[in-house]
Design an enzyme around this catalytic site. Structure first.
Site, mmCIF file in Angstrom:
data_model
loop_
_atom_site.group_PDB
_atom_site.id
_atom_site.type_symbol
_atom_site.label_atom_id
_atom_site.label_comp_id
_atom_site.label_asym_id
_atom_site.label_seq_id
_atom_site.Cartn_x
_atom_site.Cartn_y
_atom_site.Cartn_z
ATOM 1 N N ARG A 233 -2.154 9.384 4.561
ATOM 2 C CA ARG A 233 -1.733 10.673 4.876
ATOM 3 C C ARG A 233 -2.963 11.690 5.067
ATOM 4 O O ARG A 233 -3.007 12.485 5.968
ATOM 5 C CB ARG A 233 -1.057 11.172 3.586
ATOM 6 N N ASN B 164 4.362 10.430 1.563
ATOM 7 C CA ASN B 164 5.033 9.102 1.263
ATOM 8 C C ASN B 164 6.654 9.303 0.839
ATOM 9 O O ASN B 164 6.904 10.257 0.695
ATOM 10 C CB ASN B 164 4.489 8.806 -0.052
#
Length: 103
Positions: free
Chosen positions: A33, A51
């Protein structure tokens, strides 16, 4: 003869595209990320990355076509430590996002 149809003051608009990607494999716990957010910032792409409960990572990218395609290519490789098994890419209508968020 002059072409009076030219509009010298007209600036062509940049085509904005939007892609939703879901990245499968070893993609959580490897900095996916944060790396995606950094690449998005360097390309001027808006959107978000998060996520998912099934172990995948989902992201939305909005921006100029070449920049968004660069983000999709990044997701196909991932950061060091990631092992990508599959990437799903879906075209969507842009929503005029203005920043990139890590969720």
């Amino acid at each position: 003869m002059l072409d009076n149809t030219l509009d010298c003051g007209h600036i062509p608009s940049v085509s904005v595209v939007r892609r939703r990607v879901i990245v499968h494999g070893r993609v959580q716990g490897v900095g996916f990320r944060i790396a995606t957010a950094r690449v998005a910032a360097s390309h001027g792409v808006a959107g978000w990355v998060r996520n998912r409960g099934d172990g995948s990572v989902e992201a939305v990218f909005e921006g100029e076509r070449n920049a968004v395609e660069a983000l999709v290519r990044f997701c196909e490789q991932g950061p060091r430590g990631a092992a990508i098994s599959r990437v799903e890419v879906v075209e969507e209508e842009p929503e005029a996002l203005s920043q990139f968020e890590t969720c």
